[in-house]
Design an enzyme around this catalytic site. Structure first.
Site, PDB file in Angstrom:
ATOM      1  N   HIS A  46      12.491  -9.924   5.543  1.00  0.00           N
ATOM      2  CA  HIS A  46      13.066 -10.163   4.222  1.00  0.00           C
ATOM      3  C   HIS A  46      12.290 -11.231   3.446  1.00  0.00           C
ATOM      4  O   HIS A  46      12.393 -11.306   2.229  1.00  0.00           O
ATOM      5  CB  HIS A  46      14.579 -10.437   4.283  1.00  0.00           C
ATOM      6  N   SER A  66      14.907 -19.124   6.967  1.00  0.00           N
ATOM      7  CA  SER A  66      14.520 -17.757   7.300  1.00  0.00           C
ATOM      8  C   SER A  66      13.065 -17.744   7.742  1.00  0.00           C
ATOM      9  O   SER A  66      12.208 -18.278   7.039  1.00  0.00           O
ATOM     10  CB  SER A  66      14.659 -16.865   6.071  1.00  0.00           C
ATOM     11  N   ASP A  86      13.966  -8.236  12.059  1.00  0.00           N
ATOM     12  CA  ASP A  86      13.617  -8.848  10.774  1.00  0.00           C
ATOM     13  C   ASP A  86      12.328  -9.682  10.870  1.00  0.00           C
ATOM     14  O   ASP A  86      12.369 -10.905  10.850  1.00  0.00           O
ATOM     15  CB  ASP A  86      14.807  -9.723  10.330  1.00  0.00           C
TER      16      ASP A  86
HETATM   17  N1  ASP Z   1      19.372 -15.418   5.666  1.00  0.00           N
HETATM   18  C1  ASP Z   1      19.083 -16.733   5.192  1.00  0.00           C
HETATM   19  C2  ASP Z   1      17.920 -16.763   4.271  1.00  0.00           C
HETATM   20  O1  ASP Z   1      17.655 -15.761   3.638  1.00  0.00           O
HETATM   21  C3  ASP Z   1      18.988 -17.713   6.290  1.00  0.00           C
HETATM   22  C4  ASP Z   1      20.220 -18.504   6.294  1.00  0.00           C
HETATM   23  O2  ASP Z   1      20.736 -18.803   5.238  1.00  0.00           O
HETATM   24  O3  ASP Z   1      20.683 -18.850   7.369  1.00  0.00           O
HETATM   25  O4  ASP Z   1      17.267 -17.771   4.072  1.00  0.00           O
END
Ligand code: ASP
Length: 721
Positions: free
Chosen positions: A88, A656, A224
C-alpha cells in the site's frame, strides 16, 4: 494568572528519572534509548546494545531504515540497495506504471533483472544520519522574562542558524522539530536519495488480499509488500535518475530470520510514526469525537459509495481510482474503529478524572497555582473557539479538496496570478506554464469525470447544509435564486459550463496563454467557485492556525505541569514523523467476551476466505496450487505457511512498511496495520487491545521465490536459519 503575552518561559522539562510505566506503550527516540529504555528492552529479551540500534560511530540498525516517500517506512534488505516496504506504500507507483494492457496492479510486477526495474520520478527515500538534542541551543537567549512573541523570534533565529551549521559543506538536509509542544527540540540530519526504482510487487489479490473489508482487521491474510531499489551515483551519493546510476551500498542492511516466531517473543519496530495525541485535554478530545471525526466519516462515506459504484463499472476506472479510493477509505475505516475504541476505554472519562487530579495537585501549592493555576481553563477557552470553526476547517480538506477539478482550478489560479504579476519574467512564466501543462497531463490521465461530477453534486449540498452562511461561497446564492434550492440542478449547470473537467478544452486554453485566456478563466463558474471557497477557507485556515499556535503554547505549560507532577515517570514524545523505536511482544488478545484472537495466521486462512467472484477475496491460481502441493520450501513450518502475526508494539500511520525485528535485530516481519479495536492508540493506548499487524517475512520470501520465480532477489539477501 497565566496570559499569552506576558507569560515567562516555564523552562525545560525536568530531567526525568527512569521508571517505565509499560513496556509496550511508547515511541522512543533512538538517541535516548541508551538513557531511557535499553535496560528495560534487554530485560524484555533484547540481545543488542543501544549502540547497535543508534550510533554515530558505527553502522547500526537505523542505517537500514528509511522514510519512504512522504509518509511510510522502508528498510534495506541487501547490500545492493534492495528495499522492502508495504504494497500500500508502493501502490500509487505501481498504479502509475499500470495500464489496461500491462496491469501490474492486478497481475503483479517482477523485474527479472536490473534493466527491467522501473524508475519513479519524484519518489524519494530519506536516511537519518544523526540526531541531537538541541533544546539548550534553541532556547539560548530566552529568559524567564521573555514574552511569547519574543521567544518565537529568538527560537526561529536560533533554529535557522543551527540548521545551516548542521549541514554546512554536506549534501545533507536538516530539520528541527519541537517535542512536548516546544518543551524540547531535536535536530535531525537527513540524506535523501532520489533514484528509487520499482523491483517487484505481488498481484493485488495477494498484496491487498481482503482489500477494504479486511483493512484494520485482525485476523488478517494480506501479503502487503513491494520491493524497490535505491540507486546512487558512482560514489554512493544521492543523484537524480540516470541509467548510469548504480545500486546504492547501504551502511547497514537487515538480515532476515527464518527461525520463526513464538508467542511472547520480544519484538521491536523502527520507523516513522506520523502523529499521536496522548496529551489532549478532554475538551479537545470532545471536539474530535463529537464533531470532527463523525462529520468526516459522513462525508467520506458519500464519496466512497460513489467511487465504488463507478469503479465497479469498468476495469479502466478501477485501475485509475484504486489508489485514490484506498486513501479515502483507509482513514474512514480507522476513524470508525477509533471512535468505538475511545468509547470502550472510556477515554473522555479518563481525561476528566486526570484533569481533576491535576487541578487538585495544582491547587495544593501556591507556586503551582501561580504557574498552572488556570491553564486548563485557558485551554478550554481556545478549544471552544476552535469548536466554532472546526467543521469549516475539516470541510476544507474533506469537501473542497475532495473535488478533483478544483485541483486544476487551484494550479490555474497560481498561473493567473503569475501572469498578472508584472515582476514575473516571461521566462519564469513560461516555466510555470510548462509545469501546468505537465500537471494537467497527469491529472486527466487519472481522471474519471462521472465520479467527480457525482461527488461534487452531493458534497456541495452537504457543505451548504452543515455550515452556516458565514462559510458559504457567494455563488451559492444562485442555488436559491436560480435553481430553487436544488443543488443537483446547480451542479448540472456548473459542470456543463466549466471547462476544468474537459481535457481538450483545457489544452486549447493553455496552448497560447494570453489575456483572452485569463478573461475566460475568470468567468468560468468552476474557477469562480473554487476561488471563492479558497478565499473563504484560507481565512478559516488562518484563524485555525492562530488558535492552534495559542493552544500549543498552553499545552507547553500544561505538559510541563504534568511532568512536574510525575517526576519519576518518563513520558515518550508524541509522534511527529521523526524516527522512533517501539518495542513489545508477540501477543494474542481478546476483543470481547469469550473471544480470543490467536497471534498468527496461515495460508490455510487465505483459502478459507476465498470467495469466487468476490473481488476482495480472489486467490491467484498459482497460490492455490502451491497450497495444495504444500510447496513452501524452507519458508513453511510444520506443514503450514505463516502469513501474518500481531504484537504489542505501539505504532501509528507512517509505521507502514517498518521493519519488525527480533531480539537480535533480524527482520521477522513488515509492519502494515493495526487492529480495529486498537486504532484509538493515537489518542489513548490500551495494552490489552492495541496490536500492530505484521506481514511474516517468510511469506514475503515464499511469494518472491515460489510464486514469482524471482529467487535471484533472495540470493541478494542474508538469511539466518
Ligand atoms: N495502516 C497504517 C498506515 O497506512 C499503519 C497504521 O496506522 O498502523 O500507515
Amino acid at each position: 494568572m497565566i496570559t499569552f503575552r506576558g507569560l515567562f518561559t516555564l523552562g525545560l522539562i525536568y530531567i526525568l528519572t527512569l521508571h517505565l510505566s509499560s513496556a509496550k506503550e511508547g515511541m522512543w527516540l533512538p538517541l535516548l534509548l541508551e538513557r531511557l529504555n535499553i535496560e528495560d528492552m534487554q530485560e524484555n529479551g533484547l540481545r543488542l546494545s543501544a549502540e547497535d540500534i543508534y550510533s554515530v560511530n558505527q553502522a547500526c540498525l537505523i542505517d537500514a531504515v528509511v522514510l519512504f516517500g512522504g509518509g511510510c517506512t522502508g528498510e534495506l534488505i541487501s547490500d545492493k540497495g534492495l528495499l522492502i516496504t508495504n504494497h500500500h506504500c508502493g501502490l500509487s507507483r505501481i498504479q502509475l506504471h499500470s495500464t489496461v494492457e500491462k496491469d501490474y496492479l492486478t497481475d503483479g510486477f517482477w523485474a527479472m533483472n536490473r534493466s527491467q526495474e522501473l524508475p519513479n520520478p519524484g519518489l524519494e527515500v530519506t536516511f537519518l544520519r544523526r540526531m541531537e538534542d538541541i533544546t539548550q541551543k534553541v532556547l539560548q537567549g530566552v529568559t524567564i522574562e521573555t514574552d511569547e512573541p519574543e521567544r518565537y523570534r529568538i527560537v526561529t533565529e536560533n533554529m535557522d542558524k543551527i540548521r545551516a551549521d548542521a549541514i554546512d559543506g554536506t549534501n545533507y538536509e536538516a530539520e528541527i522539530k519541537p517535542f512536548y509542544y516546544g518543551n524540547q527540540y531535536f535536530l535531525f540530519v537527513y540524506e535523501v536519495y532520489k533514484d528509487v526504482r520499482l523491483v517487484g510487487a505481488p498481484p493485488s489479490s495477494i498484496g491487498k488480499f481482503g482489500w477494504d473489508t479486511d483493512n484494520w482487521i485482525w485476523p488478517r491474510h494480506t501479503g502487503d509488500f513491494s520491493l524497490f531499489r535505491i540507486y546512487s551515483d558512482e560514489n554512493n551519493n544521492p543523484a537524480d535518475y540516470s541509467p548510469d546510476n548504480i545500486p546504492y551500498k547501504p551502511r547497514k542492511y537487515l538480515p532476515i530470520s527464518l527461525k520463526g516466531i513464538q508467542e511472547n517473543d520480544f519484538t521491536m519496530v523502527i520507523g516513522y510514526p506520523g502523529s499521536t495525541y496522548q496529551f489532549l485535554t478532554s475538551c479537545d478530545l470532545r471536539n474530535i469525537v463529537h464533531t470532527s471525526v463523525p462529520s468526516k466519516i459522513k462525508v467520506r462515506t458519500i464519496r466512497m459509495n460513489i467511487m465504488q459504484e463507478e469503479m465497479m463499472k469498468s476495469n479502466e476506472v478501477m485501475i485509475k481510482y484504486a489508489s485514490k479510493y484506498s486513501r479515502v477509505t483507509n482513514s474512514w475505516k480507522k476513524w470508525i474503529g477509533m471512535l468505538n475504541g475511545l468509547e470502550k476505554v472510556g477515554a473522555l472519562n479518563k481525561k476528566y478524572a486526570f484533569e481533576k487530579t491535576f487541578n487538585e495537585w495544582v491547587n495544593s501549592d501556591e507556586e503551582r497555582k501561580r504557574k498552572y493555576g488556570n491553564i486548563l481553563d485557558e485551554i478550554e477557552l481556545v478549544c471552544d473557539e476552535i469548536d466554532s470553526i472546526i467543521l469549516a476547517n475539516d470541510y476544507y480538506s474533506e469537501i473542497v479538496m475532495a473535488i478533483e477539478f478544483f485541483d486544476v482550478a487551484s494550479e490555474l489560479r497560481e498561473l493567473v496570478e503569475e501572469y498578472e504579476d508584472e515582476t514575473v519574467s516571461p521566462d519564469d512564466f513560461q516555466k510555470s506554464l510548462n509545469s501546468f501543462r505537465n500537471f494537467t497531463g497527469g491529472f486527466y490521465n487519472n481522471y474519471h469525470e462521472p465520479i467527480d461530477r457525482r461527488v461534487f453534486a452531493r458534497l456541495m449540498e452537504v457543505y451548504a447544509q452543515d455550515l452556516s452562511v458565514d462559510f458559504q461561497p457567494e455563488i451559492f446564492q444562485k442555488v436559491n435564486t436560480k435553481f430553487n434550492r436544488d443543488f443537483g440542478l446547480f451542479s448540472d449547470w456548473l459542470l456543463q459550463k466549466t471547462i476544468l473537467t474537459d481535457e481538450q478544452e483545457m489544452k486549447q486554453l493553455v496552448e497560447e496563454f494570453d489575456k483572452k485566456s485569463v478573461k475566460r478563466i475568470k468567468k468560468d463558474p468552476g474557477y469562480v467557485l473554487f476561488s471563492q471557497f479558497d478565499d473563504l477557507l484560507q481565512e478559516v485556515r488562518f484563524a485555525y492556525a492562530q488558535l492552534e499556535y495559542l493552544l500549543d503554547f498552553y499545552y507547553r505549560i500544561y505538559i510541563n505541569g504534568i511532568m512536574e507532577m510525575y517526576p519519576d515517570r518518563v513520558f515518550y514524545p508524541d509522534a511527529n514523523l521523526t524516527m522512533r523505536v517501539t518495542y513489545g511482544r508477540i501477543e494474542d488478545y481478546s476483543p470481547r467476551d469469550a473471544v480470543i484472537y490467536d497471534f498468527y495466521t496461515t495460508l490455510g486462512g487465505v483459502m478459507e476466505k476465498e470467495r469466487e467472484g468476490v473481488y476482495d477475496y480472489i486467490v491467484p491460481d498459482r497460490l492455490k496450487e502451491l497450497y495444495q502441493l504444500k510447496d513452501y520450501g524452507s519458508y513453511g513450518t510444520g506443514g503450514e505457511m505463516p502469513v501474518c502475526f500481531i504484537a504489542s508494539n505501539h505504532t501509528s500511520g507512517g509505521n507502514s512498511g517498518s521493519p519488525v525485528l527480533n531480539a537480535d535485530g533480524q527482520l521477522i516481519g513488515i509492519n502494515f496495520d493495526r487492529n480495529w479495536e486498537g486504532t484509538m492508540s493515537d489518542y489513548m493506548y490500551d495494552p490489552d487491545q492495541c496490536r500492530n499487524i505484521i506481514l511474516d517475512v517468510r511469506y514475503v520470501l515464499f511469494i518472491i521465490d515460489k510464486l514469482a520465480g524471482a529467487g535471484y532477489l533472495i540470493d541478494e539477501m542474508t538469511l539466518v536459519y
